[in-house]
Motif scaffolding. Structure first.
Motif, PDB file in Angstrom:
ATOM      1  N   CYS A   1       1.953  -8.098  10.835  1.00  0.00           N
ATOM      2  CA  CYS A   1       0.000  -8.123  11.401  1.00  0.00           C
ATOM      3  C   CYS A   1      -0.567  -9.110  12.273  1.00  0.00           C
TER       4      CYS A   1
ATOM      5  N   GLU B   1       0.535   5.783   6.416  1.00  0.00           N
ATOM      6  CA  GLU B   1      -0.255   4.306   7.131  1.00  0.00           C
ATOM      7  C   GLU B   1      -0.580   5.296   8.443  1.00  0.00           C
TER       8      GLU B   1
ATOM      9  N   SER C   1      -2.358  -5.926  -3.500  1.00  0.00           N
ATOM     10  CA  SER C   1      -2.091  -4.963  -3.743  1.00  0.00           C
ATOM     11  C   SER C   1      -0.979  -5.450  -4.856  1.00  0.00           C
TER      12      SER C   1
ATOM     13  N   GLU D   1      -6.644  -9.064   4.251  1.00  0.00           N
ATOM     14  CA  GLU D   1      -7.658  -7.602   4.361  1.00  0.00           C
ATOM     15  C   GLU D   1      -6.465  -6.532   3.743  1.00  0.00           C
ATOM     16  N   ARG D   2      -5.727  -6.988   2.980  1.00  0.00           N
ATOM     17  CA  ARG D   2      -5.007  -6.489   2.042  1.00  0.00           C
ATOM     18  C   ARG D   2      -4.486  -7.313   0.700  1.00  0.00           C
TER      19      ARG D   2
ATOM     20  N   GLY E   1       1.211  -0.790   0.024  1.00  0.00           N
ATOM     21  CA  GLY E   1      -0.121   0.080   0.007  1.00  0.00           C
ATOM     22  C   GLY E   1       1.339   1.502  -0.081  1.00  0.00           C
TER      23      GLY E   1
ATOM     24  N   HIS F   1       2.611  -7.039   6.204  1.00  0.00           N
ATOM     25  CA  HIS F   1       1.729  -8.598   5.887  1.00  0.00           C
ATOM     26  C   HIS F   1       2.574  -9.369   4.978  1.00  0.00           C
TER      27      HIS F   1
ATOM     28  N   ARG G   1      -2.218 -11.099  -1.898  1.00  0.00           N
ATOM     29  CA  ARG G   1      -3.037 -10.885  -0.836  1.00  0.00           C
ATOM     30  C   ARG G   1      -2.610 -11.032  -0.359  1.00  0.00           C
ATOM     31  N   SER G   2      -3.042 -10.618   1.005  1.00  0.00           N
ATOM     32  CA  SER G   2      -2.422 -10.520   2.597  1.00  0.00           C
ATOM     33  C   SER G   2      -3.199 -12.197   2.485  1.00  0.00           C
TER      34      SER G   2
ATOM     35  N   TRP H   1       4.279  -4.546  -3.586  1.00  0.00           N
ATOM     36  CA  TRP H   1       4.803  -4.804  -1.950  1.00  0.00           C
ATOM     37  C   TRP H   1       6.810  -4.807  -2.300  1.00  0.00           C
TER      38      TRP H   1
END
Length: 87
Positions: free
Chosen positions: A61, A19, A45, A42-43, A15, A25, A37-38, A48
């Protein structure tokens, strides 16, 4: 029987920063190979950056950590089923 060495999981910052609380992640491939995908779900992107948690000022995380330990990420208690088969 062959054993394969399991490498240390690679953590990624995803991301756009800043933040409020940036987390690292664990990222896995999603259906579309351009995205990751995490592990916590939840994430997602396209961007990375690998990070070394021993030197970076990011915390991992908690949801991704839970996937490593085998504990459910949602905090739900699940009992383990054991079968004793007399052979």
């Amino acid at each position: 029987m062959t054993t394969t060495a399991v490498s240390t999981p690679r953590w990624y910052r995803v991301g756009v920063l800043p933040e409020d609380v940036p987390l690292a992640h664990l990222m896995t491939r999603s259906g579309d190979l351009r995205y990751r995908r995490s592990a916590c779900g939840e994430r997602e992107s396209r961007s990375w950056k690998p990070v070394d948690l021993t030197t970076a000022e990011l915390t991992p995380c908690p949801g991704c950590v839970a996937t490593l330990s085998g504990a459910p990420a949602d905090g739900e208690d699940r009992a383990q089923l054991a079968l004793d088969l007399g052979v």
